[in-house]
Design a protein around this motif. Structure first.
Motif, mmCIF file in Angstrom:
data_model
loop_
_atom_site.group_PDB
_atom_site.id
_atom_site.type_symbol
_atom_site.label_atom_id
_atom_site.label_comp_id
_atom_site.label_asym_id
_atom_site.label_seq_id
_atom_site.Cartn_x
_atom_site.Cartn_y
_atom_site.Cartn_z
ATOM 1 N N SER A 1 -2.845 -6.656 14.761
ATOM 2 C CA SER A 1 -3.011 -5.222 14.984
ATOM 3 C C SER A 1 -2.692 -4.436 13.720
ATOM 4 C CB SER A 1 -2.107 -4.750 16.129
ATOM 5 O OG SER A 1 -2.513 -5.302 17.362
ATOM 6 N N ILE A 2 -1.662 -4.875 12.997
ATOM 7 C CA ILE A 2 -1.286 -4.194 11.758
ATOM 8 C C ILE A 2 -2.355 -4.421 10.695
ATOM 9 C CG2 ILE A 2 0.421 -4.089 9.899
ATOM 10 C CD1 ILE A 2 2.569 -4.741 11.981
ATOM 11 N N LEU A 3 -2.866 -5.650 10.598
ATOM 12 C CA LEU A 3 -3.969 -5.932 9.674
ATOM 13 C C LEU A 3 -5.151 -5.015 9.971
ATOM 14 C CD1 LEU A 3 -5.723 -7.608 7.671
ATOM 15 C CD2 LEU A 3 -6.090 -9.256 9.543
ATOM 16 N N ALA A 4 -5.511 -4.900 11.257
ATOM 17 C CA ALA A 4 -6.652 -4.077 11.645
ATOM 18 C C ALA A 4 -6.409 -2.605 11.318
ATOM 19 C CB ALA A 4 -6.935 -4.249 13.136
ATOM 20 N N PHE A 5 -5.205 -2.132 11.594
ATOM 21 C CA PHE A 5 -4.876 -0.729 11.328
ATOM 22 C C PHE A 5 -4.933 -0.427 9.837
ATOM 23 C CE2 PHE A 5 -1.804 2.676 10.447
ATOM 24 C CZ PHE A 5 -2.255 3.661 11.312
ATOM 25 N N GLU A 6 -4.322 -1.279 9.018
ATOM 26 C CA GLU A 6 -4.283 -1.041 7.572
ATOM 27 C C GLU A 6 -5.685 -1.147 6.956
ATOM 28 O OE1 GLU A 6 -1.735 -0.019 5.667
ATOM 29 O OE2 GLU A 6 -0.548 0.181 7.501
ATOM 30 N N ALA A 7 -6.462 -2.133 7.381
ATOM 31 C CA ALA A 7 -7.823 -2.283 6.852
ATOM 32 C C ALA A 7 -8.693 -1.092 7.246
ATOM 33 C CB ALA A 7 -8.441 -3.585 7.351
ATOM 34 N N THR A 8 -8.529 -0.609 8.476
ATOM 35 C CA THR A 8 -9.316 0.529 8.938
ATOM 36 C C THR A 8 -8.887 1.813 8.237
ATOM 37 O OG1 THR A 8 -9.548 -0.562 11.098
ATOM 38 C CG2 THR A 8 -10.127 1.772 10.993
ATOM 39 N N ARG A 9 -7.591 1.956 7.976
ATOM 40 C CA ARG A 9 -7.096 3.115 7.202
ATOM 41 C C ARG A 9 -7.790 3.197 5.845
ATOM 42 N NH1 ARG A 9 -1.935 2.853 5.108
ATOM 43 N NH2 ARG A 9 -2.198 4.999 4.434
ATOM 44 N N LEU A 10 -7.902 2.064 5.174
ATOM 45 C CA LEU A 10 -8.493 2.058 3.839
ATOM 46 C C LEU A 10 -9.966 2.432 3.888
ATOM 47 C CD1 LEU A 10 -6.832 -1.145 2.338
ATOM 48 C CD2 LEU A 10 -6.394 1.224 1.673
#
Length: 429
Positions: free
Chosen positions: A294-303
């Motif tokens: 979930s954190i990977l997805a959130f950080e990648a989507t933020r970028l």
């Protein structure tokens, strides 16, 4: 400051480098200018382009100046690297339109303000070249014997279609780009995918022959998933950075569905979270590993899409699949919300039903029709028979399967039709 070469190596970006010791000294000596070329054959980049994009961002974060070169000129020729057949030739108008889209996407990752990074289009110089002077001044430095040994040409020479003369020029043009950027911006480092090695070395050699200057190259490995699939390729096609092609929610879900074996590697490559935090995940499994996804997805989507869209995607996913509390010690540098209350979330259609209605069970096809996930009972039957009906993420095997109190999870039942259509039933006493 740590040498950026060490940063890129530690995070898994580097496959090959030229002049290893000299390159390290060069990167230590001053702010350097580096470049990567991006092919404008589409109006959007995709997840497969993230490694070069992130590498430029790391260069900038470590005090160097990146150049993003959009191949408006070379895009009119077509790069044979890694291709067994000739690329479709696109028009000048198509290239110009695609360049605009690429500029917008790259600006999400790289700061182009105040000359901190530069964006150039090689059409600005390539389309103005005169053929005979170019052959005399540049072409004479290239050995055909050496060129045909390059991996990018060998694959095409061995193919049934062969290598066209227009594609044979590609290496010379890319080398000339490097020379132009050396002259105009003192750029002496080119980076790119492993299939660009021959083109990069040709540019280094051209700069040495024409200017007597040293130049350097770095290539990145082809990123594949643990299952061996090419990065960014899914059953429904490429995962695009353009939100009109791949929505921020679907982009988020792409990363959430990362194979367990890839989580640490992808966090290192596709986020800026500290490596020591990422390495601490080595022993995680089960729900803790899912939290890291979930954190990977959130950080990648933020970028790719910004804070607001990442938060919306995370909240929507939490409302559909249930929210989980993320431990404070898990990747603490992430800006993801640590506690999610989605009880009032309205992003998913929903209604309230009494628990008593499920004591005897409701045939799933009738329930799907009743909540509007199918236009009729017959359509609901066909949907479920074709494998498109889900209850709480579990695919239904029969259209007349009963949905009962056993399917209530945290006072709700989540129905899904196909990949994108959800409906939440809230259970009241």
């Amino acid at each position: 400051m740590e040498n950026v070469l060490d940063v890129l190596k530690a995070r898994g970006f580097i496959e090959q480098t030229t002049h290893d010791d000299a390159l390290r000294d060069y990167l230590d000596s001053k702010q350097v200018t580096c470049y990567i070329g991006f092919d404008p054959t589409a109006s959007s980049l995709h997840v497969g382009s993230l490694v070069p994009i992130m590498s430029l961002a790391h260069m900038q974060r470590n005090g160097h100046r990146p150049i993003a070169l959009v191949g408006g000129g070379t895009g009119l020729v077509g790069d044979p690297s890694g291709k067994t057949e000739m690329r479709k030739i696109i028009t000048v108008e198509d290239v110009a339109a695609n360049v605009v889209g690429l500029k917008n996407q790259l600006s999400r990752f790289i700061d182009f303000s105040d000359n901190n990074a530069i964006m150039v289009n090689n059409a600005d110089w390539l389309t103005k070249l005169e053929y005979i002077p170019f052959l005399r001044d540049i072409g004479r430095h290239f050995s055909v014997n050496r060129m045909v040994k390059a991996e990018s040409y060998k694959m095409r020479l061995d193919s049934e279609e062969g290598l066209s003369f227009i594609e044979f020029n590609y290496m010379v043009l890319q080398a000339y780009d490097f020379l132009e950027l050396r002259k105009g911006y003192d750029c002496r480092l080119q980076m790119g995918g492993s299939d660009q090695w021959g083109n990069i070395v040709a540019g280094i050699d051209l700069i040495r022959r024409v200017e007597g200057q040293s130049a350097f190259g770095i290539t990145f490995p082809l990123i594949t998933t643990a299952s061996g699939a090419k990065m960014g390729k899914t059953a429904v096609g490429a995962v695009w950075l353009d939100p009109d092609r791949t929505s921020p929610y679907d982009y988020f879900q792409f990363w959430v569905n990362t194979d367990d074996r890839d989580v640490m590697r992808f966090l290192a490559l596709f986020t800026f979270l500290p490596l020591d935090e990422i390495r601490s995940l080595a022993t995680l499994e089960g729900s803790d590993l899912n939290a890291a996804k979930s954190i990977l997805a959130f950080e990648a989507t933020r970028l790719a899409h910004g804070d607001e869209e990442a938060l919306k995607a995370y909240q929507s996913a939490s409302s559909m699949f249930g929210s989980r509390r993320l431990p404070d010690a898990l990747l603490p540098s992430s800006q993801i919300p640590r506690a999610q209350d989605t009880s009032d979330d309205e992003t998913v259609p929903q209604l309230e039903m009494r628990v008593e209605e499920f004591k005897d069970g409701i045939p799933c096809f009738k329930l799907f029709h009743a909540v509007g996930l199918a236009d009729s009972s017959g359509a609901a039957r066909r949907l479920i028979q074709q494998g498109g009906g889900y209850v709480n993420g579990r695919r239904l095997e029969r259209f007349d399967e009963m949905v009962t109190v056993k399917d209530i999870d945290d006072r709700q039942i989540l129905l899904r039709a196909g990949k994108k259509h959800f409906f939440k039933i809230r259970i009241i006493s």
